[in-house]
Design an enzyme around this catalytic site. Structure first.
Site, PDB file in Angstrom:
ATOM      1  N   ASP B   8       0.885  -1.169   0.000  1.00 60.98           N
ATOM      2  CA  ASP B   8       0.000   0.000   0.000  1.00 60.98           C
ATOM      3  C   ASP B   8       0.926   1.223   0.000  1.00 60.98           C
ATOM      4  O   ASP B   8       1.422   1.617   1.055  1.00 60.98           O
ATOM      5  CB  ASP B   8      -0.874  -0.015   1.260  1.00 60.98           C
ATOM      6  CG  ASP B   8      -1.854   1.152   1.289  1.00 60.98           C
ATOM      7  OD1 ASP B   8      -2.166   1.703   0.230  1.00 60.98           O
ATOM      8  OD2 ASP B   8      -2.298   1.504   2.402  1.00 60.98           O
ATOM      9  N   GLU B  69      -1.146  -1.282  -4.772  1.00 60.74           N
ATOM     10  CA  GLU B  69      -2.399  -0.540  -4.957  1.00 60.74           C
ATOM     11  C   GLU B  69      -2.171   0.654  -5.866  1.00 60.74           C
ATOM     12  O   GLU B  69      -1.177   1.368  -5.736  1.00 60.74           O
ATOM     13  CB  GLU B  69      -2.985  -0.080  -3.609  1.00 60.74           C
ATOM     14  CG  GLU B  69      -4.398   0.475  -3.775  1.00 60.74           C
ATOM     15  CD  GLU B  69      -5.183   0.499  -2.476  1.00 60.74           C
ATOM     16  OE1 GLU B  69      -5.548  -0.590  -1.990  1.00 60.74           O
ATOM     17  OE2 GLU B  69      -5.437   1.599  -1.956  1.00 60.74           O
ATOM     18  N   ASP B 142      -2.544   0.796   7.753  1.00 64.17           N
ATOM     19  CA  ASP B 142      -1.778   0.710   6.495  1.00 64.17           C
ATOM     20  C   ASP B 142      -1.346  -0.727   6.233  1.00 64.17           C
ATOM     21  O   ASP B 142      -1.293  -1.167   5.086  1.00 64.17           O
ATOM     22  CB  ASP B 142      -0.526   1.591   6.563  1.00 64.17           C
ATOM     23  CG  ASP B 142      -0.835   2.981   7.052  1.00 64.17           C
ATOM     24  OD1 ASP B 142      -0.853   3.889   6.238  1.00 64.17           O
ATOM     25  OD2 ASP B 142      -1.081   3.131   8.264  1.00 64.17           O
TER      26      ASP B 142
END
Lengths: 172, 172
Positions: B8, B69, B142
């Site tokens: 991420d 992502e 996260d």
């Protein structure tokens, strides 16, 4: 005398210009190059290709510092994310070589070489050609922008150095 | 069985999650980690730190593929450029290790783990905890997102593999 490698980041075309010079004087163009990749290629292969090409150019030209143009979100929304990813890889290329990396906004670069932050591409190319006493404008334009970034860094670095020298002489 | 390292991307906090599994089954959490850097640090040092940390995590956990992502420009405009630069470095980390890198949109990731592309962070964390049979939700959030990206890749990869197998069996 300082040698600077300027980078105009992009995925499809990434301009690279190497300039040697001292602040306030006409500089010397060492080399310029455009790293290309195809839009239909895989993003990871495009970034890998850019990373390798920049590492080779840094190793070949041995600059003392790297200057990269800053990317803004008001640019073309369809390509801005790729340009930002390319700028991350460009900044990393300098850092991995142990070099200082400075970023400049497009208007800082334009103002440094033309005197106006609102100058167009033609003006930038014309001034780059004049400031480096080239016989013909560098082509393509991406290369001219990268060269302008390197010139901007040499001149701005000079301002900073003068200010620091002034401070050392006692203007605190 | 496949081992996936999910990322991420972020400059201040970059989540990393390593998951092992097969499509359609509960997976196994191997490790998770958050790579941090300070907003007042130099951008080139932040990207270099991220690059080194990701290279170490890839070398340590030996994933077969990397999933990242995708970043969109409608995100927070003040931080989106840094996030995009971090995503370029994240994709590059996989490519430099010779691994296949896949990107997924936030809604693809949410849909894969919760069934809804509009799920919120709480739902994603709850489902990640359930799908990996964890005693407690992974912290910080996260890390949960990075783990969700890895799960998404395992499941989606399965769909793709099944489709390809079907094609090979003659459904052309």
């Amino acid at each position: 005398m300082v040698r600077v490698l300027g980078i105009d980041p992009g995925l499809t075309r990434c301009g690279v210009g190497v300039v040697e010079g001292v602040p306030g004087r006409l500089g010397k163009l060492i080399a310029y190059h455009v790293v290309r990749s195809e839009p239909d290629e895989d993003i990871s292969q495009r970034l890998l290709n850019l990373d390798r090409s920049l590492a080779e150019l840094v190793a070949l030209h041995q600059p003392e510092s790297v200057a990269v143009e800053r990317v803004f979100s008001q640019h073309n929304a369809r390509t801005v994310m790729g340009t930002a990813q390319a700028s991350g890889v460009a900044i990393l290329a300098g850092a991995r070589a142990g070099l200082p990396v400075q970023t400049y906004t497009p208007s800082e670069v334009k103002a440094a070489v033309t005197g106006s932050g609102a100058a167009d591409k033609k003006q930038v190319t014309a001034m780059v050609t004049r400031l480096l006493r080239l016989d013909a404008p560098p082509k393509p334009a991406d290369a001219a922008d990268a060269i302008a970034i390197a010139i901007c860094h040499i001149w701005r670095g000079g301002t900073r150095a003068k200010l620091e020298a002034a401070v050392r002489r006692g203007y605190r």
